[in-house]
Design a protein around this motif. Sequence first.
Motif, mmCIF file in Angstrom:
data_model
loop_
_atom_site.group_PDB
_atom_site.id
_atom_site.type_symbol
_atom_site.label_atom_id
_atom_site.label_comp_id
_atom_site.label_asym_id
_atom_site.label_seq_id
_atom_site.Cartn_x
_atom_site.Cartn_y
_atom_site.Cartn_z
ATOM 1 N N ASN A 46 -52.528 -46.095 -69.165
ATOM 2 C CA ASN A 46 -52.516 -47.546 -68.938
ATOM 3 C C ASN A 46 -52.003 -47.884 -67.540
ATOM 4 O O ASN A 46 -51.852 -49.058 -67.198
ATOM 5 C CB ASN A 46 -51.679 -48.264 -70.002
ATOM 6 C CG ASN A 46 -50.258 -47.726 -70.103
ATOM 7 O OD1 ASN A 46 -49.783 -47.006 -69.225
ATOM 8 N ND2 ASN A 46 -49.574 -48.065 -71.195
ATOM 9 N N VAL A 47 -51.738 -46.848 -66.728
ATOM 10 C CA VAL A 47 -51.248 -47.014 -65.357
ATOM 11 C C VAL A 47 -52.075 -46.098 -64.451
ATOM 12 O O VAL A 47 -52.487 -45.017 -64.871
ATOM 13 C CB VAL A 47 -49.744 -46.638 -65.261
ATOM 14 C CG1 VAL A 47 -49.262 -46.661 -63.816
ATOM 15 C CG2 VAL A 47 -48.908 -47.593 -66.109
ATOM 16 N N TYR A 48 -52.343 -46.545 -63.239
ATOM 17 C CA TYR A 48 -53.018 -45.692 -62.268
ATOM 18 C C TYR A 48 -52.330 -45.817 -60.918
ATOM 19 O O TYR A 48 -51.596 -46.780 -60.660
ATOM 20 C CB TYR A 48 -54.504 -46.054 -62.146
ATOM 21 C CG TYR A 48 -54.798 -47.363 -61.442
ATOM 22 C CD1 TYR A 48 -55.328 -47.386 -60.153
ATOM 23 C CD2 TYR A 48 -54.577 -48.587 -62.070
ATOM 24 C CE1 TYR A 48 -55.617 -48.571 -59.514
ATOM 25 C CE2 TYR A 48 -54.861 -49.777 -61.441
ATOM 26 C CZ TYR A 48 -55.384 -49.772 -60.157
ATOM 27 O OH TYR A 48 -55.655 -50.967 -59.528
ATOM 28 N N TRP A 49 -52.568 -44.848 -60.043
ATOM 29 C CA TRP A 49 -51.919 -44.844 -58.741
ATOM 30 C C TRP A 49 -52.907 -45.239 -57.657
ATOM 31 O O TRP A 49 -54.109 -45.061 -57.793
ATOM 32 C CB TRP A 49 -51.294 -43.496 -58.433
ATOM 33 C CG TRP A 49 -52.251 -42.343 -58.318
ATOM 34 C CD1 TRP A 49 -52.713 -41.566 -59.333
ATOM 35 C CD2 TRP A 49 -52.836 -41.839 -57.119
ATOM 36 N NE1 TRP A 49 -53.563 -40.598 -58.846
ATOM 37 C CE2 TRP A 49 -53.653 -40.740 -57.497
ATOM 38 C CE3 TRP A 49 -52.752 -42.186 -55.773
ATOM 39 C CZ2 TRP A 49 -54.385 -40.000 -56.571
ATOM 40 C CZ3 TRP A 49 -53.477 -41.448 -54.842
ATOM 41 C CH2 TRP A 49 -54.283 -40.379 -55.241
ATOM 42 N N GLN A 50 -52.370 -45.787 -56.589
ATOM 43 C CA GLN A 50 -53.166 -46.300 -55.484
ATOM 44 C C GLN A 50 -52.493 -45.936 -54.163
ATOM 45 O O GLN A 50 -51.305 -46.216 -53.973
ATOM 46 C CB GLN A 50 -53.273 -47.825 -55.602
ATOM 47 C CG GLN A 50 -54.029 -48.512 -54.502
ATOM 48 C CD GLN A 50 -55.526 -48.340 -54.637
ATOM 49 O OE1 GLN A 50 -56.103 -48.645 -55.654
ATOM 50 N NE2 GLN A 50 -56.143 -47.816 -53.596
ATOM 51 N N PRO A 51 -53.222 -45.301 -53.221
ATOM 52 C CA PRO A 51 -52.628 -45.025 -51.909
ATOM 53 C C PRO A 51 -52.396 -46.313 -51.132
ATOM 54 O O PRO A 51 -53.257 -47.201 -51.104
ATOM 55 C CB PRO A 51 -53.673 -44.151 -51.210
ATOM 56 C CG PRO A 51 -54.595 -43.695 -52.277
ATOM 57 C CD PRO A 51 -54.578 -44.747 -53.323
ATOM 58 N N VAL A 52 -51.246 -46.429 -50.510
ATOM 59 C CA VAL A 52 -50.896 -47.601 -49.701
ATOM 60 C C VAL A 52 -50.482 -47.114 -48.314
ATOM 61 O O VAL A 52 -49.549 -46.314 -48.182
ATOM 62 C CB VAL A 52 -49.743 -48.405 -50.345
ATOM 63 C CG1 VAL A 52 -49.330 -49.554 -49.438
ATOM 64 C CG2 VAL A 52 -50.157 -48.926 -51.719
ATOM 65 N N LEU A 53 -51.179 -47.591 -47.292
ATOM 66 C CA LEU A 53 -50.891 -47.206 -45.910
ATOM 67 C C LEU A 53 -50.096 -48.296 -45.213
ATOM 68 O O LEU A 53 -50.415 -49.479 -45.318
ATOM 69 C CB LEU A 53 -52.189 -46.969 -45.131
ATOM 70 C CG LEU A 53 -52.904 -45.625 -45.308
ATOM 71 C CD1 LEU A 53 -54.134 -45.576 -44.420
ATOM 72 C CD2 LEU A 53 -51.981 -44.472 -44.985
ATOM 73 N N ARG A 54 -49.071 -47.869 -44.507
ATOM 74 C CA ARG A 54 -48.305 -48.772 -43.636
ATOM 75 C C ARG A 54 -48.291 -48.130 -42.256
ATOM 76 O O ARG A 54 -47.616 -47.120 -42.038
ATOM 77 C CB ARG A 54 -46.889 -48.967 -44.168
ATOM 78 C CG ARG A 54 -46.829 -49.444 -45.617
ATOM 79 C CD ARG A 54 -45.420 -49.373 -46.174
ATOM 80 N NE ARG A 54 -45.417 -49.506 -47.624
ATOM 81 C CZ ARG A 54 -44.384 -49.191 -48.390
ATOM 82 N NH1 ARG A 54 -43.259 -48.708 -47.841
ATOM 83 N NH2 ARG A 54 -44.456 -49.335 -49.697
ATOM 84 N N SER A 82 -60.101 -52.726 -56.646
ATOM 85 C CA SER A 82 -59.854 -51.301 -56.468
ATOM 86 C C SER A 82 -60.316 -50.881 -55.083
ATOM 87 O O SER A 82 -61.471 -51.099 -54.712
ATOM 88 C CB SER A 82 -60.599 -50.494 -57.532
ATOM 89 O OG SER A 82 -60.087 -50.764 -58.807
ATOM 90 N N LYS A 83 -59.433 -50.295 -54.322
ATOM 91 C CA LYS A 83 -59.730 -49.860 -52.962
ATOM 92 C C LYS A 83 -59.411 -48.377 -52.833
ATOM 93 O O LYS A 83 -58.583 -47.844 -53.564
ATOM 94 C CB LYS A 83 -58.890 -50.640 -51.941
ATOM 95 C CG LYS A 83 -58.946 -52.152 -52.092
ATOM 96 C CD LYS A 83 -60.245 -52.714 -51.589
ATOM 97 C CE LYS A 83 -60.350 -52.614 -50.092
ATOM 98 N NZ LYS A 83 -61.600 -53.201 -49.571
ATOM 99 N N SER A 84 -60.096 -47.719 -51.892
ATOM 100 C CA SER A 84 -59.727 -46.330 -51.632
ATOM 101 C C SER A 84 -58.323 -46.272 -51.053
ATOM 102 O O SER A 84 -57.534 -45.394 -51.382
ATOM 103 C CB SER A 84 -60.731 -45.683 -50.681
ATOM 104 O OG SER A 84 -60.764 -46.375 -49.450
ATOM 105 N N VAL A 85 -58.002 -47.254 -50.181
ATOM 106 C CA VAL A 85 -56.677 -47.334 -49.575
ATOM 107 C C VAL A 85 -56.333 -48.807 -49.375
ATOM 108 O O VAL A 85 -57.183 -49.600 -48.968
ATOM 109 C CB VAL A 85 -56.624 -46.606 -48.211
ATOM 110 C CG1 VAL A 85 -55.253 -46.794 -47.565
ATOM 111 C CG2 VAL A 85 -56.922 -45.131 -48.364
ATOM 112 N N ILE A 86 -55.097 -49.164 -49.652
ATOM 113 C CA ILE A 86 -54.598 -50.511 -49.354
ATOM 114 C C ILE A 86 -53.810 -50.439 -48.059
ATOM 115 O O ILE A 86 -52.937 -49.586 -47.888
ATOM 116 C CB ILE A 86 -53.696 -51.032 -50.492
ATOM 117 C CG1 ILE A 86 -54.480 -51.153 -51.788
ATOM 118 C CG2 ILE A 86 -53.081 -52.374 -50.124
ATOM 119 C CD1 ILE A 86 -53.618 -51.487 -52.980
ATOM 120 N N HIS A 87 -54.100 -51.350 -47.156
ATOM 121 C CA HIS A 87 -53.359 -51.433 -45.897
ATOM 122 C C HIS A 87 -52.338 -52.566 -46.005
ATOM 123 O O HIS A 87 -52.706 -53.742 -46.024
ATOM 124 C CB HIS A 87 -54.314 -51.690 -44.727
ATOM 125 C CG HIS A 87 -55.255 -50.557 -44.456
ATOM 126 N ND1 HIS A 87 -54.972 -49.552 -43.555
ATOM 127 C CD2 HIS A 87 -56.468 -50.266 -44.993
ATOM 128 C CE1 HIS A 87 -55.978 -48.696 -43.528
ATOM 129 N NE2 HIS A 87 -56.896 -49.095 -44.395
#
Length: 699
Positions: free
Chosen positions: A636-644, A512-517
């Motif tokens: 059963n699902v969660y969201w995660q911010p993804v940065l590009r 679990s990350k605050s943001v995925i790069h």
Amino acid sequence: MENGVGSNAGIDKSKVLEVKPLRCLVPVFPNPPGMSSVTTPHPTPFVCVSPAGPFPAGVQPFYPFLAKNDAPQAAPAPQAGNFGFGSSIPAPVPLNSFRTPTPKSNGRGRPRKYNKSSGLGSAAGGEDDGFSESQSGFHPDDGDTSGKRRGRPKKTGRREASGEENHEDVVHETVVNAILTSFKLHGIEELRRNIGDVETSTVVLRAFDALRRRLTQLDELKDTAPGTAKRPDLKAANLLMTKGIRANAMKRIGHVPGIEIGDIFFFRMELCIVGLHAPSMAGIDYMSVKVTMDEEPLAVSIVSSGGYDDNGDDSDILIYSGQGGVQRRDGQMFDQKLERGNLALEKSLHRGNDVRVVRGIKDLAHGTGKIYVYDGLYKIQESWIEKNKSGCTVFKYKLVRIPGQPEAFSLWKSIQQWKDGTTARAGIIIPDLTSGAESLPVALVNDVDNEKGPAHFTYVRHLRYLQPFSVPDASVGCHCLNGCQAGDTHCPCNQKNDGFLPYSSIGVLLSSKSVIHECAQSCSCPITCRNRISQVGIRLRLEVFKTKSRGWGLRSWDPIRAGGFICEYAGDIIKPTDAGFANESDEYIFDSTRNFEPIEPVQDSNGAEKSPFPLIISAKDNGNVSRFMNHSCSPNVYWQPVLRQSNNDVFLHIAFFAIQHIPPMQELVYDYGIVPPEKGRKAKKKCLCGSSKCRGFFH
């Protein structure tokens, strides 16, 4: 000495006796006084711990584990009634009822050999299910998807320094303690009293999966020899078990609290830590019950994992082959014997007790592993003996599923027929809602009423940006022509993710990350790079379906692993100044500025907020399947911010991942969040999620 004890007179030397050395025998202890008959059996404890402890209440260590590892002492002299095992032991079952690596490894993450004289590897009520792997700790049906050689790891050819081994132990101890703290599992008995066995099972499974995924990341950084089997699932289970972390510590006949019919598991060790099936290798698990003055074994669960020909066309009938050495890997063939697990099944036939059945299904998505499906309760109807193709005697048991239970294994067979086209999916309105926009079709289904579909919208795969966010520091793209590799310290994308690749080789989010790069346009890696998981689109067979009370919903024909990518939230970005009106009138809204309960603490070094930019998305006119995911207070699902990021331009995306293993045809739901008080009062909608933790409303 013709008449003495040592005389050979009268001995038929032509006979071959089957004799086992004493060191191979496993101590078996009687049930505690007061164990009731099979008609009203009480749960009996099983112990899945290291031989050195810690031990639960009522269970004591036995020789040679009476002393600490670093304080050897002489064996106590045998006393009458205790058979040389030290003080009297009231434990009702054998210790160490599952095969797993010992607490200490060889520094490379490889389990040491098992010592049969210690009883390690002895399953509670069984042997090795016909596979001679009792010293390796590996099972051919475990959920390993690495594609590497199974069984005992090859030697690396070099000796590890003790400092490196100790360092790895320290790292593992630090990781497991952090996860136990985040899941509040240090006081598991108090937690069980507070939340009950049902919730405890969920927490323990999530903690195991979080630990396993984190160990997977750490294993990828180590320089292991080719062909070495990495088994973070075994390591994770061992680390938890040695600390007494498991659910449902009492063996029982019937259902296990917290486990629903149809639940899925990708690792045999998951069955162990929740008490669904204690032994990690044996296919039959049993317990001893007291009937009048005697004790006898009764089967409590079986795993039909494909080691034998346990097949049939009727999903409610299982023809199960007994345990025995008919499939030894050294080529030897032996008849099965009516003992241990086989005897327990025979006794259960006559006593008529329920038996839990877990079906092993090949993981078609990844080839080498299996998915274990809890198929509910069965009764043994009959048994017989027959010869197999090699001429060996085997025991056969016919189990019949108890009527009235929810679909499980039979549903998997139906789904496969839908995929093959041999059977039509009932209620289909449109075979592909995406009109070919996705690589896999998304069916629109209504088998509830006569509604023909949702309001018109345009299907788009990705988030529609008018302009990206800007940052002062330009990003340097990677030059990984063959894709980003784990452990590459020169890769700038790894550096942004604290030195790790965020995804596994099969696309599972590892932490679990605050943001995925993720890699972006300025990177040289291909679209197949491991660090572009959310960019390749949907890889699951999804369907949009009509629910009974909550409009349209989303579910999958395919099983989804915990941490598995599902989809991103596609639609149009709304300016924060326009968000007030949109929130009131738009039912298809995603707002990252709302308050969300964290699934688990993030593992960031910088402690950044979950969403670095305020992102509000409307999928009312343009969107994808994510717009159909309903709210639940127990998601059963969660969201995660993804940065590009490319140069100074940053594109933020919202990706959805599975919190836990999700069986096929289970609705996919996430928490919509709560509007912060400082934003003013927003209209509340009545929540119909039906969860025990339901807040009663959502925005």
